[in-house]
Design an enzyme around this catalytic site. Structure first.
Site, mmCIF file in Angstrom:
data_model
loop_
_atom_site.group_PDB
_atom_site.id
_atom_site.type_symbol
_atom_site.label_atom_id
_atom_site.label_comp_id
_atom_site.label_asym_id
_atom_site.label_seq_id
_atom_site.Cartn_x
_atom_site.Cartn_y
_atom_site.Cartn_z
ATOM 1 N N ASP A 205 0.824 -1.261 -0.001
ATOM 2 C CA ASP A 205 -0.007 0.027 0.007
ATOM 3 C C ASP A 205 0.764 1.361 -0.130
ATOM 4 O O ASP A 205 0.782 1.875 0.976
ATOM 5 C CB ASP A 205 -0.829 -0.137 1.338
ATOM 6 C CG ASP A 205 -1.984 1.088 1.226
ATOM 7 O OD1 ASP A 205 -2.520 1.580 0.350
ATOM 8 O OD2 ASP A 205 -2.243 1.726 2.452
ATOM 9 N N GLU A 448 3.300 -8.404 7.266
ATOM 10 C CA GLU A 448 1.770 -8.933 7.092
ATOM 11 C C GLU A 448 1.982 -9.969 5.816
ATOM 12 O O GLU A 448 1.388 -9.753 4.632
ATOM 13 C CB GLU A 448 0.904 -7.835 6.378
ATOM 14 C CG GLU A 448 0.408 -7.070 7.804
ATOM 15 C CD GLU A 448 -0.835 -6.047 7.257
ATOM 16 O OE1 GLU A 448 -1.122 -5.977 6.318
ATOM 17 O OE2 GLU A 448 -1.176 -5.231 8.140
ATOM 18 N N TYR A 501 -6.993 -3.294 12.277
ATOM 19 C CA TYR A 501 -7.548 -2.020 11.920
ATOM 20 C C TYR A 501 -9.271 -2.478 12.099
ATOM 21 O O TYR A 501 -10.004 -2.272 11.285
ATOM 22 C CB TYR A 501 -7.677 -1.766 10.282
ATOM 23 C CG TYR A 501 -6.331 -1.370 10.133
ATOM 24 C CD1 TYR A 501 -5.764 -0.047 10.232
ATOM 25 C CD2 TYR A 501 -5.245 -2.141 9.714
ATOM 26 C CE1 TYR A 501 -4.552 0.496 10.046
ATOM 27 C CE2 TYR A 501 -3.741 -1.805 9.822
ATOM 28 C CZ TYR A 501 -3.718 -0.375 9.566
ATOM 29 O OH TYR A 501 -2.126 0.192 9.467
ATOM 30 N N GLU A 537 0.533 -1.593 14.413
ATOM 31 C CA GLU A 537 0.024 -0.799 13.482
ATOM 32 C C GLU A 537 -1.451 -0.815 14.067
ATOM 33 O O GLU A 537 -2.083 -1.778 14.210
ATOM 34 C CB GLU A 537 -0.084 -1.324 11.879
ATOM 35 C CG GLU A 537 0.833 -1.028 11.263
ATOM 36 C CD GLU A 537 0.975 -1.348 9.642
ATOM 37 O OE1 GLU A 537 -0.297 -1.328 8.996
ATOM 38 O OE2 GLU A 537 1.887 -1.836 9.019
HETATM 39 C C1 BDP Z 1 -1.613 -2.367 6.703
HETATM 40 C C2 BDP Z 1 -0.393 -2.517 5.831
HETATM 41 C C3 BDP Z 1 0.137 -1.014 5.587
HETATM 42 C C4 BDP Z 1 -1.203 -0.234 5.043
HETATM 43 C C5 BDP Z 1 -2.286 -0.105 6.058
HETATM 44 C C6 BDP Z 1 -3.462 0.471 5.547
HETATM 45 O O1 BDP Z 1 0.612 -2.909 6.463
HETATM 46 O O2 BDP Z 1 0.982 -0.798 4.664
HETATM 47 O O3 BDP Z 1 -0.981 1.046 4.475
HETATM 48 O O4 BDP Z 1 -2.507 -1.434 6.330
HETATM 49 O O5 BDP Z 1 -4.311 -0.004 4.897
HETATM 50 O O6 BDP Z 1 -2.062 -3.680 6.722
HETATM 51 O O7 BDP Z 1 -3.438 1.851 5.866
#
Ligand code: BDP
Length: 637
Positions: A205, A448, A501, A537
Site C-alpha cells: 500500500d 503482513e 484495523y 499498526e
Molecule cells: C496495513 C499495511 C500498511 C497499509 C495499512 C492501511 O501494513 O502498509 O498502509 O494496512 O491499509 O495492513 O492503511
C-alpha cells in the site's frame, strides 16, 4: 514480457554477484585523514526507455556514449524518485528501464596515487541497477533501499582518466521473487486494451516510487583499508564492554589499533589487534529519548590500520558507538535491563515531489515532529531507510525496529526457494549495513505476509534463524495481520507484532467494538505464545479538514475516536504484556490509485506536508504522559 524477462535474468545474475559481494563490508563513507568523499548527487540527465520491450537502451548500448547522443534526455535530480518530477503521467507510472547519467571530475591526485582506491557508491536505487563508468560495466545490484558500490580505480586508470561518465540504468519491475514481490500483467483483450498493454500488480500500500533514491558518492580509501567493523556492546555495573571485529582488505599483515573516546574527547579505552574487547569504566550508557536525562550518549571509536608495506598508508575510520543492551522476556522489552515501552510511529520515506528521494530538510523536520509528540521509537515500515536517518536516531535516542522490504508476500509462489534465498540475502545486506547502530533494537523480516499459507512455517523458521545467526544481539520479529490460530511463523519470533484495523477494514464505523475486539486479540495471542506484544499498526484515515460529530469515517474526529478506543485497551494491557504501540501512520503518503485511496493513504496523524491533524495532538498528550510515568518509574530505582 520483455521487461519481466529482462528483470528476471538480471535478478538471477545479480543474486550471484550479491552473494559474493556479501563477503565484503558496507561501511558508511565518511571522511577521515585517509579518506575523501565527493558527493556526485545533484543534477543528472535522464531518459526512460519507452521502447515496447524496454530493451532498446541495452540493444543500442546507451552506456557506450553520452546519453544525450542516444535521443532526447531531460534533467533529473538525484536523489529523488523520478515519478513526480515532470508533468508526464507516463513517467509517473513508468515501468521498465530508465537511464541516468552524469559527468564528474575525479581529482587528479586520486588517479595518480596508485595507493588510492576509488569507490563509487549508490545509497540506493529502486529496483535493479546496472552501473557503468566510462562505458565499462562496474557492478549491478538487485533491490531498492540498500546501498551498493564498486571499486572503480582500475576502470578510471585504464579509461579516460580524470573525467568520469557515470551511467546508471534502473528498472522498477517487480517479480514474484523480488522484495517486495509484484507481477507484470499483460492485458490481452484487444477490445479494451491496445497491443502490448501491461500493468504492474503489487500487494503493498505505497506508491512504487523509483529512481536513484539516495546520494551517489565517490570516495577513497588507501589500498590496504578497513573493510568492515562489527561492534557488540554490553555492561556490568559501571563497566561497559565493547567487543569489536575489524576486517582489513588489501594487506595481509596490517596492524590494527582501536581507540574509544568519550564525548569530551577523552580516550577511555584502546587496544591493538583486529579483534578484542574494550573496557569502559564509569560507562555512559546509550539510553532512549525520554528514558533518561542524558539520552543517546555516543562514544567515538577510531580504528586505524597501518599496512606494513613501505608505501602503506594508514587508513582511519571513526564509528559512533552506543553502549547498550537489549533483552526480551515473556512480558517485557528491556533496554539496559529496564522495561522499555514503544510509544512511537510507523513511517514511510515519502514526500511531495521527491517521492522516496532522500532529503535532509524532511529528515530533520520528521525528527523534530517525533520529538515534539513524545515519540520514542519508529518502525522503518516497509523497507530499510537511509543510513543518515539511522544516524539521526542514534544521535537523538530514537529507537528503531528495522524492517526489510518483505512486504506484500501474499502469493504462494513467493514462498519458494528462489524467493527465500533472495530474502536471506537481503537480510544479510540489511544486517551488514545496520548492525552497529545502537538505535536499532530489533529486526523485522517482513510485513503482513500470508503467514497462514503452509510454506510460511518453513520460510519464517529459516528467515528468523538466519537473521539470528547474523546477529545474536537483537530480537527478531515479523509483523503479522494473520489470525493467531493460523499464523505459522509466530512460534519462531521473539516478539509478536500485530497489526489490526478494528472499526476500519472490519466493522467500518463501529468504534464501539474496538475495546472488545482488541482485548480478545491481545488475550488470544498472549494465551497462545506467552511472548510480549507490540501493536505494530492501528489507525484510521482522516482527510485533513473533514469534520463530523458524532464522528464519521474519514473525519479527524473519527481518527481520534479510533485512537482513543485503542488507547483505553493499551493502558490496561501495558500493565501485563503489551510492550508498545506504533500508530499507522506518522504522515499521509502516496499509494497507487484505487477506489479506497484519496490521493494516497490518509492515515497520517500529520498530513503529507507534515501539518498536524487532531490525532497528532491527542497522541502528543498521551506519549508525554507515558514518558513522564517512565521517568517516574526510573526515579524509583
Ligand atoms: C496495513 C499495511 C500498511 C497499509 C495499512 C492501511 O501494513 O502498509 O498502509 O494496512 O491499509 O495492513 O492503511
Amino acid at each position: 514480457i520483455g521487461a519481466e524477462r529482462a528483470a528476471e535474468r538480471l535478478l538471477l545474475a545479480a543474486l550471484c554477484s550479491v552473494c559474493q559481494a556479501l563477503q565484503d563490508g558496507m561501511l558508511f563513507p565518511t571522511e577521515s585523514p585517509s579518506r575523501e568523499v565527493k558527493d556526485v548527487s545533484g543534477l543528472w540527465i535522464f531518459r526512460a526507455d519507452e521502447s515496447p520491450e524496454r530493451s532498446r537502451g541495452f540493444e543500442q548500448q546507451w552506456y557506450k556514449s553520452p546519453l544525450a547522443e542516444t535521443g532526447p534526455v531531460i534533467d533529473m535530480p538525484v536523489p529523488s524518485s523520478y515519478n513526480d518530477i515532470t508533468q508526464d503521467a507516463q513517467i509517473r507510472d513508468f515501468i521498465g528501464w530508465v537511464w541516468y547519467e552524469k559527468d564528474v571530475w575525479v581529482p587528479a591526485r586520486w588517479i595518480q596515487d596508485r595507493g588510492t582506491r576509488i569507490v563509487l557508491r549508490v545509497g540506493s536505487a529502486h529496483y535493479y541497477s546496472v552501473l557503468w563508468v566510462n562505458g565499462v560495466k562496474v557492478t549491478e545490484h538487485v533491490g531498492g533501499h540498500l546501498p551498493f558500490e564498486a571499486d572503480i580505480s582500475g576502470v578510471l586508470r585504464q579509461t579516460s582518466g580524470n573525467q568520469c561518465r557515470i551511467t546508471i540504468a534502473v528498472n522498477n519491475t517487480l517479480t514474484l521473487e523480488t522484495l517486495p514481490p509484484g507481477t507484470i500483467q499483460y492485458m490481452t483483450d484487444r477490445s479494451r486494451y491496445p497491443a502490448g498493454y501491461f500493468v504492474q500488480n503489487t500487494n503493498f500500500d505505497f506508491f512504487n516510487y523509483a529512481g536513484i533514491h539516495r546520494p551517489v558518492l565517490l570516495y577513497t580509501t588507501p589500498k590496504a583499508h578497513i573493510d568492515d567493523i562489527t561492534v557488540e556492546t554490553t555492561f556490568s555495573d559501571n563497566i561497559g564492554l565493547v567487543s569489536f571485529n575489524v576486517s582489513v582488505l588489501g594487506s595481509s599483515k596490517a596492524a590494527v589499533k582501536v581507540t574509544l573516546s568519550a564525548q569530551d574527547g577523552r580516550c577511555v579505552a584502546s587496544a591493538d589487534g583486529s579483534r578484542g574487547v574494550l573496557k569502559v569504566t564509569d560507562v555512559n550508557l546509550w539510553w532512549p529519548y525520554l528514558m533518561h536525562e542524558n539520552p543517546a550518549y555516543l562514544y567515538s571509536m577510531e580504528v586505524s590500520v597501518q599496512a606494513t608495506a613501505e608505501d602503506g598508508q594508514t587508513d582511519v575510520y571513526t564509528l559512533p558507538v552506543g553502549i547498550r543492551t537489549v533483552k526480551v522476556t515473556s512480558t517485557q522489552f528491556l533496554i539496559n535491563n529496564k522495561p522499555f515501552y514503544f510509544h512511537g510511529v510507523n513511517k514511510h520515506e515519502d514526500a511531495d515531489i521527491r517521492g522516496k528521494g532522500f532529503d535532509w530538510p524532511l529528515v530533520v523536520k520528521d525528527f523534530n515532529l517525533m520529538k515534539w509528540m513524545g515519540a520514542n521509537s519508529f518502525r522503518t515500515s516497509h523497507y530499510p531507510y537511509a543510513e543518515e536517518i539511522l544516524q539521526m536516531a542514534d544521535r537523538h535516542g530514537i529507537v528503531i525496529i528495522d524492517e526489510c522490504p518483505g512486504v506484500g508476500i501474499k502469493d504462494i509462489r513467493s514462498f519458494g526457494n528462489v524467493s527465500l534465498a533472495h530474502h536471506l540475502t537481503v537480510m544479510e545486506e540489511l544486517v551488514r549495513r545496520d548492525k552497529n547502530h545502537p538505535s536499532v533494537v530489533m529486526w523485522s523480516v517482513a510485513n503482513e505476509p500470508a503467514s497462514e499459507m503452509p510454506p510460511a512455517g518453513f520460510y519464517f523458521k529459516e528467515l528468523v534463524s538466519h537473521t539470528r545467526s547474523l546477529d545474536s544481539s537483537r530480537p527478531v520479529t515479523y509483523i503479522t495481520a494473520s489470525n493467531y490460530a493460523r499464523d505459522l511463523g509466530a512460534p519462531y519470533v521473539d516478539v509478536i507484532c500485530v497489526n489490526s484495523y478494528f472499526s476500519w477494514y472490519q466493522d467500518p464505523g463501529h468504534t464501539e467494538l474496538i475495546g472488545l475486539q482488541l482485548n480478545t486479540q491481545f488475550d488470544n495471542w498472549y494465551g497462545k505464545y506467552q511472548k510480549p506484544i507490540i501493536q505494530s499498526e492501528y489507525g484510521a484515515d482522516a482527510v485533513p479538514g473533514l469534520h463530523s460529530d458524532p464522528p464519521m469515517m474519514f473525519t479527524e474526529e473519527y481518527q481520534k475516536t479510533v485512537l482513543q478506543n485503542y488507547h483505553n485497551v493499551f493502558d490496561q494491557k501495558r500493565k501485563e504484556f503489551v510492550i508498545g504501540e506504533l500508530i499507522w501512520n506518522f504522515a499521509d503518503f502516496m499509494t497507487s490509485q484505487s477506489i479506497i485511496r484519496v490521493v494516497g493513504n490518509k492515515k497520517g496523524i500529520f498530513t503529507r506536508q507534515r501539518q498536524p491533524k487532531a490525532g497528532a495532538f491527542l497522541l502528543r498528550e498521551r506519549y508525554w504522559r507515558i514518558a513522564n510515568e517512565t521517568v517516574h518509574v526510573l526515579n524509583c530505582f
